[in-house]
Design a protein around this motif. Structure first.
Motif, mmCIF file in Angstrom:
data_model
loop_
_atom_site.group_PDB
_atom_site.id
_atom_site.type_symbol
_atom_site.label_atom_id
_atom_site.label_comp_id
_atom_site.label_asym_id
_atom_site.label_seq_id
_atom_site.Cartn_x
_atom_site.Cartn_y
_atom_site.Cartn_z
ATOM 1 N N ASP A 68 52.046 32.212 40.952
ATOM 2 C CA ASP A 68 52.434 32.778 42.587
ATOM 3 C C ASP A 68 51.199 33.222 43.768
ATOM 4 N N LEU A 69 50.348 33.665 42.285
ATOM 5 C CA LEU A 69 48.764 33.983 43.263
ATOM 6 C C LEU A 69 48.223 32.497 44.190
ATOM 7 N N HIS A 70 48.328 31.140 42.898
ATOM 8 C CA HIS A 70 48.030 30.215 43.591
ATOM 9 C C HIS A 70 48.666 29.758 44.656
ATOM 10 N N GLU A 71 50.064 29.918 44.693
ATOM 11 C CA GLU A 71 50.555 29.558 45.830
ATOM 12 C C GLU A 71 50.233 30.344 46.967
ATOM 13 N N ILE A 72 49.529 31.785 46.829
ATOM 14 C CA ILE A 72 49.590 32.393 47.966
ATOM 15 C C ILE A 72 48.367 31.896 48.287
ATOM 16 N N GLN A 73 46.721 31.756 47.257
ATOM 17 C CA GLN A 73 45.839 31.399 48.008
ATOM 18 C C GLN A 73 45.687 29.744 48.654
ATOM 19 N N HIS A 74 46.340 29.090 48.565
ATOM 20 C CA HIS A 74 47.163 28.131 49.024
ATOM 21 C C HIS A 74 47.643 28.243 50.813
ATOM 22 N N ALA A 75 48.638 28.950 50.565
ATOM 23 C CA ALA A 75 49.331 29.504 52.121
ATOM 24 C C ALA A 75 48.500 30.173 52.263
ATOM 25 N N PHE A 76 46.929 30.979 51.976
ATOM 26 C CA PHE A 76 45.956 31.087 53.126
ATOM 27 C C PHE A 76 44.784 30.615 52.962
ATOM 28 N N THR A 82 36.347 32.715 50.361
ATOM 29 C CA THR A 82 35.804 32.365 48.222
ATOM 30 C C THR A 82 36.469 33.445 47.140
ATOM 31 N N THR A 83 36.659 33.568 46.414
ATOM 32 C CA THR A 83 37.158 34.427 45.203
ATOM 33 C C THR A 83 36.288 34.358 43.770
ATOM 34 N N ALA A 84 36.345 35.798 43.594
ATOM 35 C CA ALA A 84 35.582 36.276 42.838
ATOM 36 C C ALA A 84 36.822 36.980 41.323
ATOM 37 N N HIS A 85 36.751 36.382 39.984
ATOM 38 C CA HIS A 85 38.068 36.293 39.075
ATOM 39 C C HIS A 85 36.889 36.975 37.697
ATOM 40 N N VAL A 86 37.579 38.294 37.062
ATOM 41 C CA VAL A 86 37.173 38.653 35.849
ATOM 42 C C VAL A 86 38.003 38.515 34.876
ATOM 43 N N HIS A 87 38.362 38.216 33.780
ATOM 44 C CA HIS A 87 39.690 39.054 33.018
ATOM 45 C C HIS A 87 39.207 39.966 31.722
ATOM 46 N N HIS A 88 40.320 40.867 31.697
ATOM 47 C CA HIS A 88 40.081 42.049 30.881
ATOM 48 C C HIS A 88 41.416 41.926 29.876
ATOM 49 N N GLY A 89 41.212 41.427 28.816
ATOM 50 C CA GLY A 89 42.285 41.248 28.555
ATOM 51 C C GLY A 89 43.583 40.701 28.820
ATOM 52 N N ASP A 90 45.075 41.188 28.759
ATOM 53 C CA ASP A 90 46.062 40.832 30.225
ATOM 54 C C ASP A 90 45.338 41.360 31.667
ATOM 55 N N TRP A 91 44.546 41.581 31.919
ATOM 56 C CA TRP A 91 44.535 42.211 33.039
ATOM 57 C C TRP A 91 43.408 41.604 33.601
ATOM 58 N N CYS A 92 43.277 41.298 34.765
ATOM 59 C CA CYS A 92 42.681 39.925 35.741
ATOM 60 C C CYS A 92 41.893 41.004 37.090
ATOM 61 N N LEU A 93 41.106 41.245 37.470
ATOM 62 C CA LEU A 93 40.332 42.145 38.667
ATOM 63 C C LEU A 93 39.958 40.885 39.235
ATOM 64 N N GLU A 94 40.269 40.249 40.933
ATOM 65 C CA GLU A 94 40.299 39.116 41.298
ATOM 66 C C GLU A 94 39.625 40.074 43.029
ATOM 67 N N ALA A 95 38.354 39.844 43.742
ATOM 68 C CA ALA A 95 38.334 39.728 44.630
ATOM 69 C C ALA A 95 38.201 38.403 45.545
ATOM 70 N N ILE A 96 38.368 39.097 47.035
ATOM 71 C CA ILE A 96 38.680 37.992 47.828
ATOM 72 C C ILE A 96 38.130 38.446 49.184
ATOM 73 N N PHE A 97 37.934 36.721 49.489
ATOM 74 C CA PHE A 97 36.236 37.598 50.436
ATOM 75 C C PHE A 97 37.173 36.745 51.670
ATOM 76 N N CYS A 98 37.792 36.942 52.533
ATOM 77 C CA CYS A 98 38.539 36.613 53.547
ATOM 78 C C CYS A 98 37.593 36.994 55.072
ATOM 79 N N HIS A 99 38.111 35.730 56.245
ATOM 80 C CA HIS A 99 37.873 36.413 57.620
ATOM 81 C C HIS A 99 39.402 35.666 57.934
ATOM 82 N N GLY A 100 40.188 35.702 59.380
ATOM 83 C CA GLY A 100 40.799 34.761 60.311
ATOM 84 C C GLY A 100 41.526 36.490 60.938
ATOM 85 N N SER A 101 41.974 36.244 61.459
ATOM 86 C CA SER A 101 42.830 36.785 62.230
ATOM 87 C C SER A 101 44.120 38.452 61.360
#
Length: 135
Positions: A68-76, A82-101
């Motif tokens: 679902d996240l891949h679909e959202i990232q393609h939609a937007f 850019t994004t930054a992604h870190v794995h922590h076991g089953d959980w992940c942390l993601e930062a999205i840097f964006c600009h737009g309306s």
């Protein structure tokens, strides 16, 4: 007004430790302050106009939502720089840097908040075209 809510025991214990360490006088006051911060954050996002730059940081259960996240990232993709992604076991942390309306950034944030597998979504608006008011 009195209300009740279901909160995981560990989260409530941490909440209690936090408000007590800050010296607040009651859980009710701490909850009112937390609710107020949530409302103010929502209003800042809703009131943004024009072009904005923002960071959107969120955590999620990887296996439950990655497609679902891949679909959202393609939609937007036109808003996401850019994004930054870190794995922590089953959980992940993601930062999205964006600009737009501002409307598209809001739509991105609300799409992310709509998933049960997403724990928290935090938004920092770095720039917007809303005129500032001198006080």
């Amino acid at each position: 007004m009195r209300t009740s809510l279901n909160v995981p025991e560990a989260m409530l214990a941490e909440f209690d430790r936090t408000w007590q360490s800050e010296g607040l006088d009651s859980r009710s006051r701490a909850l009112r302050e937390a609710i107020q911060e949530y409302v103010e954050s929502h209003h800042r996002l809703e009131q943004a106009r024009g072009t904005v730059a923002a960071t959107v940081v969120f955590d999620y259960v990887h296996d439950e939502i990655i497609e679902d996240l891949h679909e959202i990232q393609h939609a937007f993709q036109s808003e996401i720089d850019t994004t930054a992604h870190v794995h922590h076991g089953d959980w992940c942390l993601e930062a999205i840097f964006c600009h737009g309306s501002a409307a598209e950034i809001r739509a991105l944030v609300y799409r992310l908040k709509d998933f049960d597998a997403v724990g928290r979504v935090s938004v920092t608006l770095l720039r917007d075209d809303t005129p500032s008011i001198d006080v």
